[in-house]
Design a protein around this motif. Structure first.
Motif, PDB file in Angstrom:
ATOM      1  N   LEU A  65       0.829  -1.213   0.000  1.00  0.00           N
ATOM      2  CA  LEU A  65       0.000   0.000   0.000  1.00  0.00           C
ATOM      3  C   LEU A  65       0.864   1.263   0.000  1.00  0.00           C
ATOM      4  O   LEU A  65       0.773   2.118   0.894  1.00  0.00           O
ATOM      5  N   PRO A  66       1.719   1.432  -1.002  1.00  0.00           N
ATOM      6  CA  PRO A  66       2.590   2.618  -1.014  1.00  0.00           C
ATOM      7  C   PRO A  66       1.778   3.918  -1.113  1.00  0.00           C
ATOM      8  O   PRO A  66       0.744   3.951  -1.769  1.00  0.00           O
ATOM      9  N   THR A  67       2.299   4.927  -0.447  1.00  0.00           N
ATOM     10  CA  THR A  67       1.604   6.225  -0.460  1.00  0.00           C
ATOM     11  C   THR A  67       2.283   7.184  -1.439  1.00  0.00           C
ATOM     12  O   THR A  67       3.507   7.212  -1.550  1.00  0.00           O
ATOM     13  N   THR A  68       1.444   7.976  -2.104  1.00  0.00           N
ATOM     14  CA  THR A  68       1.991   9.001  -3.011  1.00  0.00           C
ATOM     15  C   THR A  68       0.943  10.090  -3.210  1.00  0.00           C
ATOM     16  O   THR A  68      -0.163  10.009  -2.643  1.00  0.00           O
ATOM     17  N   THR A  69       1.269  11.114  -3.981  1.00  0.00           N
ATOM     18  CA  THR A  69       0.277  12.139  -4.342  1.00  0.00           C
ATOM     19  C   THR A  69       0.291  12.272  -5.867  1.00  0.00           C
ATOM     20  O   THR A  69       1.120  11.655  -6.543  1.00  0.00           O
ATOM     21  N   ILE A  70      -0.623  13.077  -6.388  1.00  0.00           N
ATOM     22  CA  ILE A  70      -0.844  13.050  -7.845  1.00  0.00           C
ATOM     23  C   ILE A  70       0.068  14.026  -8.582  1.00  0.00           C
ATOM     24  O   ILE A  70       0.223  13.946  -9.797  1.00  0.00           O
ATOM     25  N   GLY A  71       0.669  14.955  -7.884  1.00  0.00           N
ATOM     26  CA  GLY A  71       1.657  15.800  -8.561  1.00  0.00           C
ATOM     27  C   GLY A  71       1.719  17.219  -8.062  1.00  0.00           C
ATOM     28  O   GLY A  71       2.743  17.676  -7.577  1.00  0.00           O
ATOM     29  N   SER A  72       0.597  17.951  -8.167  1.00  0.00           N
ATOM     30  CA  SER A  72       0.696  19.366  -7.823  1.00  0.00           C
ATOM     31  C   SER A  72       0.429  19.589  -6.330  1.00  0.00           C
ATOM     32  O   SER A  72      -0.356  18.877  -5.714  1.00  0.00           O
ATOM     33  N   PHE A  73       1.107  20.610  -5.804  1.00  0.00           N
ATOM     34  CA  PHE A  73       0.839  21.113  -4.459  1.00  0.00           C
ATOM     35  C   PHE A  73       0.268  22.526  -4.589  1.00  0.00           C
ATOM     36  O   PHE A  73       0.248  23.083  -5.695  1.00  0.00           O
ATOM     37  N   PRO A  74      -0.239  23.095  -3.491  1.00  0.00           N
ATOM     38  CA  PRO A  74      -0.976  24.355  -3.615  1.00  0.00           C
ATOM     39  C   PRO A  74      -0.258  25.436  -4.440  1.00  0.00           C
ATOM     40  O   PRO A  74       0.912  25.726  -4.227  1.00  0.00           O
ATOM     41  N   GLN A  75      -1.022  25.967  -5.388  1.00  0.00           N
ATOM     42  CA  GLN A  75      -0.539  27.124  -6.165  1.00  0.00           C
ATOM     43  C   GLN A  75      -0.977  28.335  -5.344  1.00  0.00           C
ATOM     44  O   GLN A  75      -2.053  28.893  -5.555  1.00  0.00           O
ATOM     45  N   THR A  76      -0.149  28.686  -4.391  1.00  0.00           N
ATOM     46  CA  THR A  76      -0.504  29.767  -3.469  1.00  0.00           C
ATOM     47  C   THR A  76      -0.435  31.119  -4.176  1.00  0.00           C
ATOM     48  O   THR A  76       0.116  31.240  -5.276  1.00  0.00           O
ATOM     49  N   ALA A  77      -0.966  32.126  -3.478  1.00  0.00           N
ATOM     50  CA  ALA A  77      -0.893  33.481  -4.033  1.00  0.00           C
ATOM     51  C   ALA A  77       0.567  33.849  -4.300  1.00  0.00           C
ATOM     52  O   ALA A  77       0.889  34.476  -5.313  1.00  0.00           O
ATOM     53  N   ALA A  78       1.463  33.412  -3.396  1.00  0.00           N
ATOM     54  CA  ALA A  78       2.880  33.763  -3.569  1.00  0.00           C
ATOM     55  C   ALA A  78       3.425  33.150  -4.859  1.00  0.00           C
ATOM     56  O   ALA A  78       4.175  33.805  -5.606  1.00  0.00           O
ATOM     57  N   VAL A  79       3.049  31.900  -5.129  1.00  0.00           N
ATOM     58  CA  VAL A  79       3.541  31.235  -6.339  1.00  0.00           C
ATOM     59  C   VAL A  79       3.013  31.964  -7.575  1.00  0.00           C
ATOM     60  O   VAL A  79       3.761  32.275  -8.513  1.00  0.00           O
ATOM     61  N   ARG A  80       1.704  32.238  -7.593  1.00  0.00           N
ATOM     62  CA  ARG A  80       1.105  32.895  -8.766  1.00  0.00           C
ATOM     63  C   ARG A  80       1.682  34.302  -8.953  1.00  0.00           C
ATOM     64  O   ARG A  80       1.942  34.726 -10.082  1.00  0.00           O
ATOM     65  N   GLN A  81       1.886  34.997  -7.813  1.00  0.00           N
ATOM     66  CA  GLN A  81       2.398  36.372  -7.923  1.00  0.00           C
ATOM     67  C   GLN A  81       3.830  36.376  -8.447  1.00  0.00           C
ATOM     68  O   GLN A  81       4.210  37.210  -9.269  1.00  0.00           O
ATOM     69  N   ALA A  82       4.624  35.414  -7.970  1.00  0.00           N
ATOM     70  CA  ALA A  82       6.014  35.353  -8.452  1.00  0.00           C
ATOM     71  C   ALA A  82       6.027  35.090  -9.952  1.00  0.00           C
ATOM     72  O   ALA A  82       6.791  35.718 -10.703  1.00  0.00           O
ATOM     73  N   ARG A  83       5.158  34.186 -10.391  1.00  0.00           N
ATOM     74  CA  ARG A  83       5.123  33.876 -11.828  1.00  0.00           C
ATOM     75  C   ARG A  83       4.673  35.091 -12.638  1.00  0.00           C
ATOM     76  O   ARG A  83       5.223  35.394 -13.686  1.00  0.00           O
ATOM     77  N   ALA A  84       3.659  35.778 -12.098  1.00  0.00           N
ATOM     78  CA  ALA A  84       3.165  36.968 -12.813  1.00  0.00           C
ATOM     79  C   ALA A  84       4.262  38.034 -12.870  1.00  0.00           C
ATOM     80  O   ALA A  84       4.485  38.661 -13.917  1.00  0.00           O
ATOM     81  N   ALA A  85       4.972  38.226 -11.743  1.00  0.00           N
ATOM     82  CA  ALA A  85       6.029  39.246 -11.717  1.00  0.00           C
ATOM     83  C   ALA A  85       7.142  38.876 -12.688  1.00  0.00           C
ATOM     84  O   ALA A  85       7.684  39.732 -13.405  1.00  0.00           O
ATOM     85  N   HIS A  86       7.458  37.582 -12.747  1.00  0.00           N
ATOM     86  CA  HIS A  86       8.500  37.117 -13.672  1.00  0.00           C
ATOM     87  C   HIS A  86       8.064  37.366 -15.117  1.00  0.00           C
ATOM     88  O   HIS A  86       8.839  37.870 -15.941  1.00  0.00           O
ATOM     89  N   ALA A  87       6.786  37.045 -15.401  1.00  0.00           N
ATOM     90  CA  ALA A  87       6.286  37.223 -16.775  1.00  0.00           C
ATOM     91  C   ALA A  87       6.325  38.696 -17.181  1.00  0.00           C
ATOM     92  O   ALA A  87       6.568  39.024 -18.335  1.00  0.00           O
ATOM     93  N   LYS A  88       6.097  39.573 -16.204  1.00  0.00           N
ATOM     94  CA  LYS A  88       6.094  41.012 -16.524  1.00  0.00           C
ATOM     95  C   LYS A  88       7.508  41.598 -16.529  1.00  0.00           C
ATOM     96  O   LYS A  88       7.671  42.807 -16.702  1.00  0.00           O
ATOM     97  N   GLY A  89       8.503  40.757 -16.265  1.00  0.00           N
ATOM     98  CA  GLY A  89       9.884  41.236 -16.260  1.00  0.00           C
ATOM     99  C   GLY A  89      10.260  41.928 -14.960  1.00  0.00           C
ATOM    100  O   GLY A  89      11.323  42.529 -14.851  1.00  0.00           O
ATOM    101  N   GLN A  90       9.380  41.819 -13.939  1.00  0.00           N
ATOM    102  CA  GLN A  90       9.685  42.492 -12.662  1.00  0.00           C
ATOM    103  C   GLN A  90      10.530  41.612 -11.741  1.00  0.00           C
ATOM    104  O   GLN A  90      11.102  42.093 -10.768  1.00  0.00           O
TER     105      GLN A  90
END
Ligand SMILES: CN1c2c(nc(N)[nH]c2=O)NC[C@@H]1CNc1ccc(C(=O)N[C@@H](CCC(=O)N[C@@H](CCC(=O)N[C@@H](CCC(=O)O)C(=O)O)C(=O)O)C(=O)O)cc1
Ligand SMILES: N[C@@H](CCS)C(=O)O
Ligand SMILES: [Zn+2]
Length: 777
Positions: A446-471
């Motif tokens: 009965l091995p345990t695992t998860t399906i792949g993604s972990f929470p896409q927090t506001a910090a993660v989304r904001q960092a990606r948005a800032a990176h995309a905007k060149g900031q």
């Protein structure tokens, strides 16, 4: 007497996803009900004005929704399950959103704000809308269900538009499709048996709309694109026999879409309705077929512009087909329309400034599609010469796309041509593979695992948005993602998971991420399409031959693996899911495009193995959704879809374990195809069905390993260990414990860490308890 233009429905998320912002601000408690209603009204007004300005004669109303139009229909007919404690009267926003999202503790919006939504109530079940990536909420009905009309939404919308000077054609979901989409908790109860009770409510609705001044109403019955029984066809005849006489002053346009009427055409064409809509993109043959069946007075709404894709149309070719229809039936009996509602296309190409201009000239989003219809109507009403330049531009764009070197890659074409059956076969049978894999991995039962993604927090989304905007500079963004990944790896190790994941923090979306890294794909900045409620996706645009110029995930995998001795899963999206959730080229068969994507994914699989990955997961969340609407087409689809997965998976050694994952899937009908995928391990969504979905695997004697989800990740509540142990025991009653893995239903990207942390710790505890019970320890 002119040919007119209609839209069957318009994107409702609004410019810059304004509806999403309003909803999530409301759910976060920062916008009151009045504020939300005001913004919704502004978005409706904007959509109506836009369509009218684009030359649409039949502008739809009641196609807008705060969450979902099927839920709105349930509310309109008073089909509110007892659980929600409704005592009659109009449904307020808290009740409406309780049905849409449940009220289970604390919810989070995409900005990461958590807020209380009360306790205890589950949401209605969410299911795919036909073969689209849009999800509706399934009405829940009981035997003896009472219906009562609340016509306020359609009537208010009609009057709102009227006050704006726009005379609309209200859209309503038809009674037969509504009942066919409904579910019941009562076993063997058929909601369609409630038709007699529902029809008076629809009849009353038509009378109310007529009294408000509507002269036409569009009634959607997309169930006519499905295989129906004689009984169901009879119920359609009965329904429209009643509705046609309910309000003589209002004319009915009956609309089906997403496929051919096929053997339902004679029924549809002979209904006592004034108009019939045909999806001539998916079912071009329906035009000749209907001409032979329809009485002369029937108005035909010709769905000639693709509402499910983003390609600019070949207007001259459409005119060649439509002119004879206009000549024989007369212009006032012909309406031009998109094939289906434009809900499934992005709003406006004009705001996409970063697309390659060569690709951009081949495209049309909702606004441009309505422009195309307006040009066609002008050509039909005033002659082709009246729109000579626009027609020439359309033909030039179509020719440029066909001839473009961007589309054709001889190397890719040669590679797919050279594929042999052996490329879609793992060299060693499952029984031998699994023994080698077990030796290599040495996992507990009965091995345990998860399906792949972990929470896409506001910090993660904001960092990606800032990176995309060149900031945010590349190096800082990279460091941020590494820190997130390292934290997730350390935490998984700490709570005792057996097979780890890197967390997918670097991915904006499981399909878009890969689209951005493959050739033959264009990606957009603003081309959002509603997936459910406030959630949207930006499907990549697959315009040309697909290849993988460089590894897409290996560096992230290698970094994550370097942090732990536990196996780290390589994490990929499979070819069918990439195909299904993209806007796909229409110049070669989908099966051919899918083989190209399969080879690109195979390259990544091989590279992950070479980098040392012992387990590689290839997600095929959309394999079931891609199933054609008609059973007669299933085998053909499943043959190439399964082959594509196998091409992607078969380049590795027997010691390398291939996982796949599917959510949102009903497996009974396709279990043989799932078996034929020949994955070593499949994880599936089963928690909400209390493991009933495993019945298909049991009946089929599915040989490989299975991770039935024990944690329903769609609800914010964290399940306890006892609850998950109970689910594991139920799974153990259906399958051999030696086959079982322990995991959540799906990825955890939409959840908060506060929910995920206790839930996964409980999941590990449940697995340990189940292991102890197994071994008697
Ligand atoms: C598993 N599901 C998926 C489906 N289809 C897919 N293509 N992908 C899927 O995962 N179909 C079936 C289900 C449907 N489920 C979901 C679940 C969740 C979402 C979702 O959360 N969508 C997000 C958008 C995701 C995304 O692309 N995010 C980007 C962009 C973020 C963004 O909004 N950026 C802003 C700026 C933000 C800021 O400044 O803070 C901008 O660009 O303007 C990212 O993370 O980088 C959603 O917001 O709705 C969808 C389907
Ligand atoms: N690996 C993906 C699959 C979602 S269907 C995830 O975990 O989000
Ligand atoms: Zn999933």
């Amino acid at each position: 007497m002119t040919v007119t233009v209609a839209a069957l429905g318009f994107p409702r998320i609004g410019p810059q996803r304004r509806l999403k912002t309003a909803l999530e601000t409301h759910w976060a408690g920062r916008l009151d009900a009045e504020g939300l209603r005001t913004e919704a009204a502004a978005l409706r007004a904007l959509a109506w004005r836009r369509q009218a300005d684009l030359g649409v004669d039949h502008v739809p109303s009641n196609d807008f929704s705060l969450y979902d139009h099927v839920l709105d229909t349930a509310v309109m007919v008073g089909a509110i399950p007892e659980t929600y404690g409704w005592t009659g009267g109009s449904v307020d926003l808290p009740l409406y959103f309780a049905m849409a999202r449940g009220t289970q503790g604390r919810e989070t919006c995409d900005h990461g704000c958590a807020h209380d939504v009360g306790t205890g109530l589950p949401a209605l079940e969410m299911t795919k809308w036909f073969d689209t990536n849009y999800h509706y909420l399934a009405p829940e009905l009981v035997p003896g269900q009472a219906f009562q009309l609340d016509a306020s939404r359609p009537i208010d919308a009609f009057l709102e538009a009227k006050a704006q000077g726009i005379h609309t054609r209200p859209v309503i979901l038809g009674p037969v499709t509504f009942l066919k989409l409904a579910k019941s908790k009562v076993k063997d109860f058929q909601p369609l048996s409630l038709l007699s009770a529902l029809l008076p409510v629809y009849a009353q609705l038509l009378q109310r709309l007529a009294a408000a001044g509507a002269d036409w109403v569009q009634i959607d019955e997309p169930c006519l694109a499905l295989d129906l029984t004689d009984f169901e066809r009879g119920e359609i005849r009965r329904a429209y026999g009643v509705l046609a006489h309910a309000a003589p002053r209002i004319s009915i346009l009956l609309a089906s879409y997403f496929g051919t009427y096929g053997d339902n055409l004679a029924t549809a064409a002979n209904l006592p309705v004034e108009g019939l809509h045909l999806d001539l993109v998916r079912a071009p043959g329906d035009l000749d077929a209907v001409k032979a069946l329809a009485r002369d007075s029937l108005v035909l709404s010709l769905g000639v512009i693709d509402g499910r894709n983003v390609w600019r149309a070949d207007l001259e070719a459409i005119l060649d087909r439509v002119e004879p229809v206009v000549a024989t039936r007369g212009p006032d009996r012909v309406i031009l329309a998109p094939s289906c509602s434009l809900l499934h296309t992005p709003l406006d190409l004009a705001i996409e400034t970063s697309l390659d201009p060569e690709v951009s000239q081949w495209l049309a989003f909702a606004v441009q599609k309505l422009e195309e219809l307006s040009i066609l109507a002008k050509a039909l009403n005033h002659g082709r010469a009246s729109v000579r330049e626009q027609l020439a531009a359309s033909s030039a764009a179509v020719a440029a796309r066909r001839a473009s070197p961007l589309i054709h890659d001889p190397a890719v074409q040669a590679r797919t041509k050279a594929l042999t059956p052996a490329d879609a076969e793992r060299a060693t049978p499952f029984a031998e593979r699994i023994a080698l894999q077990q030796q290599r991995l040495a996992l507990p039962p009965l091995p345990t695992t998860t399906i792949g993604s972990f929470p896409q927090t506001a910090a993660v989304r904001q960092a990606r948005a800032a990176h995309a905007k060149g900031q945010l500079p590349d190096a800082d963004y990279e460091a941020f993602l590494r820190a997130e990944t390292a934290r997730a790896v350390a935490w998984q190790q700490e709570i005792g998971l057996d097979v780890l994941v890197h967390g997918e923090f670097e991915r904006n979306d499981m399909v878009q991420y890969f689209g951005e890294r493959l050739t033959g794909f264009a990606f957009t900045r603003h081309a959002w399409v509603q997936s459910y409620g406030s959630r949207c996706v930006r499907p990549p645009i697959l315009y040309g031959d697909v290849s993988r110029p460089a590894p897409m995930t290996v560096e992230w995998w290698a970094y994550a693996q370097s942090l732990t001795d536990k196996p780290m899963k390589g994490m990929l999206t499979g070819p069918v899911t990439i195909l299904q959730w993209s806007f796909v080229r229409d110049d070669i068969p989908r099966s051919e495009t899918c083989r190209q994507i399969a080879l690109a994914v195979r390259d990544e699989v091989v590279d992950l193995e070479a980098a040392g990955a012992a387990i590689i997961q290839i997600d095929e969340a959309a394999l079931r959704e891609g199933l054609p609407l008609r059973r007669g087409d299933w085998d053909g689809y499943l043959a190439w879809a399964v082959e594509a997965f196998r091409i992607a998976a078969s380049g590795v050694a027997p010691q390398t374990q291939v996982h796949t994952h599917m959510c949102y899937s009903e497996f009974n009908d396709i279990i043989a195809a799932i078996g034929a995928m020949d994955a070593d391990v499949i994880s599936i969504e089963t928690a909400r069905s209390k493991m009933e979905l495993l019945d298909a695997f049991e009946a089929y004697a599915y040989p490989a390993q299975i991770g039935p989800g024990v944690y329903d990740i769609h609800a914010p509540r964290s399940p306890g260990a006892a609850e998950m142990l109970d689910l594991l025991e139920r799974a153990g009653q259906r399958l051999s414990p030696s086959q079982l893995w322990v995991n959540p239903d799906c990825g955890l990207k939409t959840r908060r860490w506060e929910e995920v942390e206790p839930a996964l710790a409980n999941m590990v505890a449940a697995a340990k308890a189940a292991r102890a019970a197994l071994t008697g320890a």
